[in-house]
Design an enzyme around this catalytic site. Sequence first.
Site, PDB file in Angstrom:
ATOM      1  N   ASP A  51     -32.838 136.533   9.711  1.00  0.00           N
ATOM      2  CA  ASP A  51     -32.403 135.480  10.789  1.00  0.00           C
ATOM      3  C   ASP A  51     -32.255 135.905  12.123  1.00  0.00           C
ATOM      4  O   ASP A  51     -31.491 136.808  12.379  1.00  0.00           O
ATOM      5  CB  ASP A  51     -31.406 134.919  10.090  1.00  0.00           C
ATOM      6  CG  ASP A  51     -31.011 133.297  10.662  1.00  0.00           C
ATOM      7  OD1 ASP A  51     -30.899 132.481   9.768  1.00  0.00           O
ATOM      8  OD2 ASP A  51     -31.104 133.278  11.789  1.00  0.00           O
ATOM      9  N   SER A  77     -38.909 122.676  14.909  1.00  0.00           N
ATOM     10  CA  SER A  77     -39.823 121.701  15.484  1.00  0.00           C
ATOM     11  C   SER A  77     -40.286 120.425  15.374  1.00  0.00           C
ATOM     12  O   SER A  77     -41.206 119.728  15.773  1.00  0.00           O
ATOM     13  CB  SER A  77     -40.974 122.900  16.060  1.00  0.00           C
ATOM     14  OG  SER A  77     -41.525 122.885  14.739  1.00  0.00           O
ATOM     15  N   ASN A  92     -29.802 126.439  15.450  1.00  0.00           N
ATOM     16  CA  ASN A  92     -30.981 127.423  15.256  1.00  0.00           C
ATOM     17  C   ASN A  92     -31.565 127.706  16.279  1.00  0.00           C
ATOM     18  O   ASN A  92     -31.948 128.842  16.857  1.00  0.00           O
ATOM     19  CB  ASN A  92     -31.914 126.730  14.174  1.00  0.00           C
ATOM     20  CG  ASN A  92     -33.228 127.709  13.651  1.00  0.00           C
ATOM     21  OD1 ASN A  92     -32.603 128.904  13.294  1.00  0.00           O
ATOM     22  ND2 ASN A  92     -34.455 127.503  14.009  1.00  0.00           N
ATOM     23  N   TYR A 141     -34.836 118.045  19.723  1.00  0.00           N
ATOM     24  CA  TYR A 141     -35.503 118.971  19.773  1.00  0.00           C
ATOM     25  C   TYR A 141     -36.021 119.418  20.958  1.00  0.00           C
ATOM     26  O   TYR A 141     -35.778 120.483  21.660  1.00  0.00           O
ATOM     27  CB  TYR A 141     -36.904 118.781  19.000  1.00  0.00           C
ATOM     28  CG  TYR A 141     -37.901 119.745  18.977  1.00  0.00           C
ATOM     29  CD1 TYR A 141     -37.709 121.345  18.677  1.00  0.00           C
ATOM     30  CD2 TYR A 141     -39.236 119.012  19.555  1.00  0.00           C
ATOM     31  CE1 TYR A 141     -38.656 122.054  19.112  1.00  0.00           C
ATOM     32  CE2 TYR A 141     -40.189 120.069  19.925  1.00  0.00           C
ATOM     33  CZ  TYR A 141     -40.016 121.502  19.587  1.00  0.00           C
ATOM     34  OH  TYR A 141     -40.826 122.515  19.667  1.00  0.00           O
ATOM     35  N   HIS A 189     -46.599 116.246  10.415  1.00  0.00           N
ATOM     36  CA  HIS A 189     -47.637 116.054  11.662  1.00  0.00           C
ATOM     37  C   HIS A 189     -48.629 115.212  11.178  1.00  0.00           C
ATOM     38  O   HIS A 189     -49.241 115.197  10.028  1.00  0.00           O
ATOM     39  CB  HIS A 189     -47.774 117.360  12.055  1.00  0.00           C
ATOM     40  CG  HIS A 189     -46.739 118.262  12.581  1.00  0.00           C
ATOM     41  ND1 HIS A 189     -46.343 119.443  12.103  1.00  0.00           N
ATOM     42  CD2 HIS A 189     -46.071 117.928  13.730  1.00  0.00           C
ATOM     43  CE1 HIS A 189     -45.058 119.766  12.844  1.00  0.00           C
ATOM     44  NE2 HIS A 189     -45.063 118.929  13.776  1.00  0.00           N
ATOM     45  N   ILE A 207     -49.252 104.620  10.157  1.00  0.00           N
ATOM     46  CA  ILE A 207     -49.325 104.904  11.543  1.00  0.00           C
ATOM     47  C   ILE A 207     -47.925 104.185  12.174  1.00  0.00           C
ATOM     48  O   ILE A 207     -47.749 103.169  12.084  1.00  0.00           O
ATOM     49  CB  ILE A 207     -50.311 104.128  12.320  1.00  0.00           C
ATOM     50  CG1 ILE A 207     -51.612 104.523  11.715  1.00  0.00           C
ATOM     51  CG2 ILE A 207     -50.224 104.288  13.982  1.00  0.00           C
ATOM     52  CD1 ILE A 207     -52.945 104.146  12.216  1.00  0.00           C
TER      53      ILE A 207
HETATM   54  N1  UFG Z   1     -47.564 109.945  13.251  1.00  0.00           N
HETATM   55  C1  UFG Z   1     -48.021 109.005  12.493  1.00  0.00           C
HETATM   56  N2  UFG Z   1     -47.803 108.978  11.091  1.00  0.00           N
HETATM   57  C2  UFG Z   1     -47.551 110.203  10.237  1.00  0.00           C
HETATM   58  C3  UFG Z   1     -47.149 111.210  11.222  1.00  0.00           C
HETATM   59  C4  UFG Z   1     -47.087 110.910  12.650  1.00  0.00           C
HETATM   60  O1  UFG Z   1     -48.199 107.753  12.990  1.00  0.00           O
HETATM   61  O2  UFG Z   1     -47.573 110.172   9.277  1.00  0.00           O
HETATM   62  C5  UFG Z   1     -47.760 109.852  14.592  1.00  0.00           C
HETATM   63  C6  UFG Z   1     -46.289 109.967  15.559  1.00  0.00           C
HETATM   64  O3  UFG Z   1     -45.462 108.929  15.371  1.00  0.00           O
HETATM   65  C7  UFG Z   1     -46.736 110.609  16.853  1.00  0.00           C
HETATM   66  C8  UFG Z   1     -48.162 111.316  16.494  1.00  0.00           C
HETATM   67  O4  UFG Z   1     -48.574 110.909  15.274  1.00  0.00           O
HETATM   68  O5  UFG Z   1     -47.061 109.274  17.572  1.00  0.00           O
HETATM   69  C9  UFG Z   1     -47.990 112.713  16.875  1.00  0.00           C
HETATM   70  O6  UFG Z   1     -46.640 113.100  15.797  1.00  0.00           O
HETATM   71  P1  UFG Z   1     -46.496 114.533  15.327  1.00  0.00           P
HETATM   72  O7  UFG Z   1     -45.384 114.446  14.362  1.00  0.00           O
HETATM   73  O8  UFG Z   1     -47.951 115.053  14.654  1.00  0.00           O
HETATM   74  O9  UFG Z   1     -46.248 115.525  16.567  1.00  0.00           O
HETATM   75  P2  UFG Z   1     -45.256 115.281  17.416  1.00  0.00           P
HETATM   76  O10 UFG Z   1     -46.077 114.546  18.975  1.00  0.00           O
HETATM   77  O11 UFG Z   1     -44.067 114.285  17.160  1.00  0.00           O
HETATM   78  O12 UFG Z   1     -44.624 116.688  17.715  1.00  0.00           O
HETATM   79  C10 UFG Z   1     -45.411 117.694  18.105  1.00  0.00           C
HETATM   80  C11 UFG Z   1     -44.727 118.817  17.809  1.00  0.00           C
HETATM   81  C12 UFG Z   1     -43.445 119.242  18.497  1.00  0.00           C
HETATM   82  C13 UFG Z   1     -43.750 119.051  20.026  1.00  0.00           C
HETATM   83  C14 UFG Z   1     -44.598 117.531  20.439  1.00  0.00           C
HETATM   84  C15 UFG Z   1     -45.113 117.692  21.674  1.00  0.00           C
HETATM   85  O13 UFG Z   1     -44.223 118.728  16.298  1.00  0.00           O
HETATM   86  O14 UFG Z   1     -42.776 120.287  18.148  1.00  0.00           O
HETATM   87  O15 UFG Z   1     -45.863 117.754  19.512  1.00  0.00           O
HETATM   88  O16 UFG Z   1     -46.046 116.755  22.087  1.00  0.00           O
HETATM   89  F1  UFG Z   1     -42.625 119.098  20.896  1.00  0.00           F
END
Ligand code: UFG
Length: 331
Positions: A51, A77, A92, A141, A189, A207
Amino acid sequence: MAVLVAGGAGYIGSHMVDRLIEKGYDVVVADNLSTGHRAAVHPQARFYEGDTRDAQFLDDLFAKEDIEAVIHMDAFSLVPESMKKPLKYFDNNVIGMIVLLEAMQRAGVKYVVFSSTAATYGNPERIPIHEADRKEPINSYGESKLMMEHIMKWVEQADGIHSVALRYFNAAGAKADGSIGEDHHPETHLIPIVLKVAAGQQDRLKIFGDDYDTTDGTNVRDYIHILDLADAHILAMEYLKQGHPSDVFNLGSSTGFSNREILEAARKVTGKEIPAEVAPRRGGDPDTLVADSSKAREVLGWNPQYDNIEDIIKTAWTWKQKHPNGYADRS
Ligand code: UFG
């Protein structure tokens, strides 16, 4: 001399290690395997399980290995988790960085390239986002990463540890041969979840919100291929080694795709129907995040190879088809 990749068993870390080895670097990996996978670590990298908040573990590693630079990707993240467990993220991400920097200081290691994020900007003041724009994170985050950036400024002054912070937008895709890829438990994601639905492992995509201030009401994000991200770290590390000053760079494709557009692109790539429904908003999601990445192109000479969202999704789909259950299929 070797490069230490902290978090080298994770999604981004494993692609980082793969790329470094391909380019002839000697690579050491440190990872506590809390979210990473042993099977994701390249066989030519020397692996240390531990770690980055453990000073003794780091001192032992730096004593055994001749480390010239650290690529620090060891962090939590997940935006939604960070909204529920902020202390886990500050512990972390921020404490981990401090303990790592202290160990680097003791070992005389002078260069660190580390993962920052588009989430440092919060709801951006303009699109595309430039590095100097307002940073007011709307999730813990992003706040933890902004704190890491601030810490570096003072550590450089006092200890001469030079850094590049790379603010990733949305990392996506996998190595083109499908040998390594994204495997989170639970998966949160968008692209891997869309592909889980395409593969029949999940009923439908939810969504999260269609009432955002965007053209189709769903969030807009900037997807950047994981190997293009990895290449930027190598350029940043060499830039520091050449004596250039510490700096911060956005890494994105500079093109935004709404969640619905990602769904459509994935339907095209996979040829599957991919059922989807609108669900309530998830906390901590800004409307739109799209990078201006011209600084990384101009200063670092970064030249991303993937400029098409379907090509990016295709690489993730290859990984999914070859490893429907991720690394569980490889161990
Ligand atoms: N989303 C959905 N349904 C799902 C999963 C995600 O609609 O089942 C949407 C989220 O609400 C968001 C988009 O898809 O609008 C992207 O979401 P992600 O979780 O794939 O990614 P994030 O944008 O939340 O975050 C990612 C990384 C972070 C980083 C960020 C920067 O995980 O570490 O991009 O833009 F900070």
